[in-house]
Scaffold this motif. Structure first.
Motif, PDB file in Angstrom:
ATOM      1  N   GLY A  34       0.788  -1.222   0.000  1.00  0.00           N
ATOM      2  CA  GLY A  34       0.000   0.000   0.000  1.00  0.00           C
ATOM      3  C   GLY A  34       0.819   1.271   0.000  1.00  0.00           C
ATOM      4  N   LYS A  35       2.148   1.145  -0.036  1.00  0.00           N
ATOM      5  CA  LYS A  35       3.018   2.332   0.009  1.00  0.00           C
ATOM      6  C   LYS A  35       3.769   2.525  -1.305  1.00  0.00           C
ATOM      7  N   VAL A  36       3.174   2.058  -2.407  1.00  0.00           N
ATOM      8  CA  VAL A  36       3.812   2.180  -3.705  1.00  0.00           C
ATOM      9  C   VAL A  36       3.869   3.644  -4.122  1.00  0.00           C
ATOM     10  N   ILE A  37       5.044   4.074  -4.593  1.00  0.00           N
ATOM     11  CA  ILE A  37       5.236   5.449  -5.042  1.00  0.00           C
ATOM     12  C   ILE A  37       5.200   5.535  -6.559  1.00  0.00           C
ATOM     13  N   SER A  38       5.891   4.646  -7.236  1.00  0.00           N
ATOM     14  CA  SER A  38       5.947   4.687  -8.698  1.00  0.00           C
ATOM     15  C   SER A  38       6.151   3.292  -9.249  1.00  0.00           C
ATOM     16  N   LEU A  39       5.725   3.119 -10.504  1.00  0.00           N
ATOM     17  CA  LEU A  39       5.876   1.842 -11.194  1.00  0.00           C
ATOM     18  C   LEU A  39       6.338   2.151 -12.616  1.00  0.00           C
ATOM     19  N   ASP A  40       7.555   1.755 -12.936  1.00  0.00           N
ATOM     20  CA  ASP A  40       8.147   2.038 -14.243  1.00  0.00           C
ATOM     21  C   ASP A  40       8.330   0.740 -15.021  1.00  0.00           C
ATOM     22  N   VAL A  41       8.048   0.807 -16.314  1.00  0.00           N
ATOM     23  CA  VAL A  41       8.247  -0.323 -17.216  1.00  0.00           C
ATOM     24  C   VAL A  41       9.141   0.156 -18.345  1.00  0.00           C
ATOM     25  N   GLU A  42      10.290  -0.499 -18.504  1.00  0.00           N
ATOM     26  CA  GLU A  42      11.237  -0.130 -19.553  1.00  0.00           C
ATOM     27  C   GLU A  42      11.390  -1.274 -20.534  1.00  0.00           C
ATOM     28  N   VAL A  43      11.280  -0.942 -21.826  1.00  0.00           N
ATOM     29  CA  VAL A  43      11.377  -1.934 -22.892  1.00  0.00           C
ATOM     30  C   VAL A  43      12.657  -1.659 -23.676  1.00  0.00           C
ATOM     31  N   SER A  44      13.434  -2.719 -23.936  1.00  0.00           N
ATOM     32  CA  SER A  44      14.652  -2.584 -24.728  1.00  0.00           C
ATOM     33  C   SER A  44      14.739  -3.753 -25.697  1.00  0.00           C
ATOM     34  N   LYS A  45      15.591  -3.605 -26.685  1.00  0.00           N
ATOM     35  CA  LYS A  45      15.718  -4.638 -27.726  1.00  0.00           C
ATOM     36  C   LYS A  45      17.183  -4.988 -27.899  1.00  0.00           C
ATOM     37  N   GLU A  46      17.473  -6.278 -27.960  1.00  0.00           N
ATOM     38  CA  GLU A  46      18.832  -6.773 -28.153  1.00  0.00           C
ATOM     39  C   GLU A  46      19.088  -6.920 -29.648  1.00  0.00           C
ATOM     40  N   PRO A  47      20.060  -6.172 -30.202  1.00  0.00           N
ATOM     41  CA  PRO A  47      20.287  -6.245 -31.657  1.00  0.00           C
ATOM     42  C   PRO A  47      21.029  -7.493 -32.112  1.00  0.00           C
ATOM     43  N   ASN A  48      21.601  -8.251 -31.184  1.00  0.00           N
ATOM     44  CA  ASN A  48      22.381  -9.429 -31.563  1.00  0.00           C
ATOM     45  C   ASN A  48      21.451 -10.491 -32.164  1.00  0.00           C
ATOM     46  N   PRO A  49      21.629 -10.862 -33.429  1.00  0.00           N
ATOM     47  CA  PRO A  49      20.726 -11.855 -34.047  1.00  0.00           C
ATOM     48  C   PRO A  49      20.833 -13.237 -33.429  1.00  0.00           C
ATOM     49  N   ILE A  60      10.697  -4.157 -15.011  1.00  0.00           N
ATOM     50  CA  ILE A  60       9.685  -3.486 -14.190  1.00  0.00           C
ATOM     51  C   ILE A  60      10.345  -3.076 -12.871  1.00  0.00           C
ATOM     52  N   THR A  61      10.212  -1.818 -12.511  1.00  0.00           N
ATOM     53  CA  THR A  61      10.784  -1.296 -11.271  1.00  0.00           C
ATOM     54  C   THR A  61       9.675  -0.683 -10.436  1.00  0.00           C
ATOM     55  N   LEU A  62       9.481  -1.216  -9.239  1.00  0.00           N
ATOM     56  CA  LEU A  62       8.455  -0.727  -8.319  1.00  0.00           C
ATOM     57  C   LEU A  62       9.152  -0.062  -7.134  1.00  0.00           C
ATOM     58  N   ARG A  63       8.864   1.202  -6.944  1.00  0.00           N
ATOM     59  CA  ARG A  63       9.454   1.954  -5.831  1.00  0.00           C
ATOM     60  C   ARG A  63       8.370   2.283  -4.812  1.00  0.00           C
ATOM     61  N   SER A  64       8.681   2.028  -3.557  1.00  0.00           N
ATOM     62  CA  SER A  64       7.755   2.334  -2.472  1.00  0.00           C
ATOM     63  C   SER A  64       8.569   2.851  -1.293  1.00  0.00           C
ATOM     64  N   ARG A  65       7.927   2.995  -0.151  1.00  0.00           N
ATOM     65  CA  ARG A  65       8.650   3.437   1.039  1.00  0.00           C
ATOM     66  C   ARG A  65       9.549   2.339   1.594  1.00  0.00           C
TER      67      ARG A  65
END
Length: 230
Positions: A34-49, A60-65
């Motif tokens: 119940g003390k969640v401050i932010s929720l970030d989702v980062e998408v990246s792509k690996e170019p190595n075939p 996914i990064t969840l920051r809270s107290r």
């Protein structure tokens, strides 16, 4: 609180953003923390075939107290990677929630059970005075190989052997995050020696390198002993 979706060196389509909102239900997350401050989702792509089966990576990064909770996964497409990362995040949130709940629900130990829970605690007789302490019987010790085992054991040894190709430090960090462990054993591609990367605090990492001591190896080799004897 909103979910922030961003791409690292890649574009994030609107369809994927809607899928993130459907997959990461804020109501469920806030029930577990119940003390969640932010929720970030980062998408990246690996170019190595050569890594096409895990070219899309979602973090996914969840920051809270409390402590920061991170979960990431890689798959052949971002939707599958998101599903895997969301499962990891949910498992870690439930584990953290259960840990807090168990601490709050810890009961007090009755006086009659203190001796069962506290080592070397004094026992009381019917009058409330300390009873004489009985010295424990000596436990027999036996030697198995280079180990000393007390009593009957059991001596349980779990041994695993993995075949691993040498890799760089960056690849080892990536593999560690991929499996969600706090450490990862690998063969350094530069030194060809075993090394370990491990998580320290927040986003800090540590690495331990092992180097063969040639002096010790020569001292314990049969050839060295034969040369001295001759």
């Amino acid at each position: 609180m909103d979910i922030v979706v961003k791409g690292r060196k890649t574009e994030v389509p609107e369809r994927f953003r809607k899928h993130v909102a459907e997959k990461l239900k804020l109501e469920k997350i806030q029930k577990l923390d119940g003390k969640v401050i932010s929720l970030d989702v980062e998408v990246s792509k690996e170019p190595n075939p050569r890594q096409a089966d895990r070219c899309d990576r979602v973090e996914i990064t969840l920051r809270s107290r409390g402590p920061v909770i991170r979960a990431e996964a890689a798959a052949s497409d971002p939707y599958a990677a998101l599903d895997l990362a969301a499962e990891k995040l949910g498992a870690r949130l439930r584990k953290q929630h259960d840990k807090r709940f168990s601490r709050r629900g810890a009961r007090r130990i009755p006086a009659a059970e203190v001796a069962d829970h506290v080592p070397d605690a004094a026992t009381l007789d019917v009058n409330g005075t300390a009873a004489p302490r009985q010295e424990p019987e000596a436990v027999p010790t036996k030697k198995i190989g280079s180990l000393e085992v007390q009593g009957e054991g059991p001596l349980v040894v779990r041994e695993k052997t993995h075949v691993a190709a040498p890799m760089t430090l960056d690849q080892a960090l990536y593999e560690m995050e991929l499996v969600g462990h706090d450490f990862y054993l690998f063969i350094d591609s530069e030194t060809k020696e075993p090394s370990v990367v491990y998580r320290r605090h927040a986003y800090d990492y540590g690495v331990i390198h092992l180097r063969t001591d040639t002096m010790v190896t020569q001292a314990h080799s049969p050839e060295a002993g034969g040369a001295l004897g001759g």
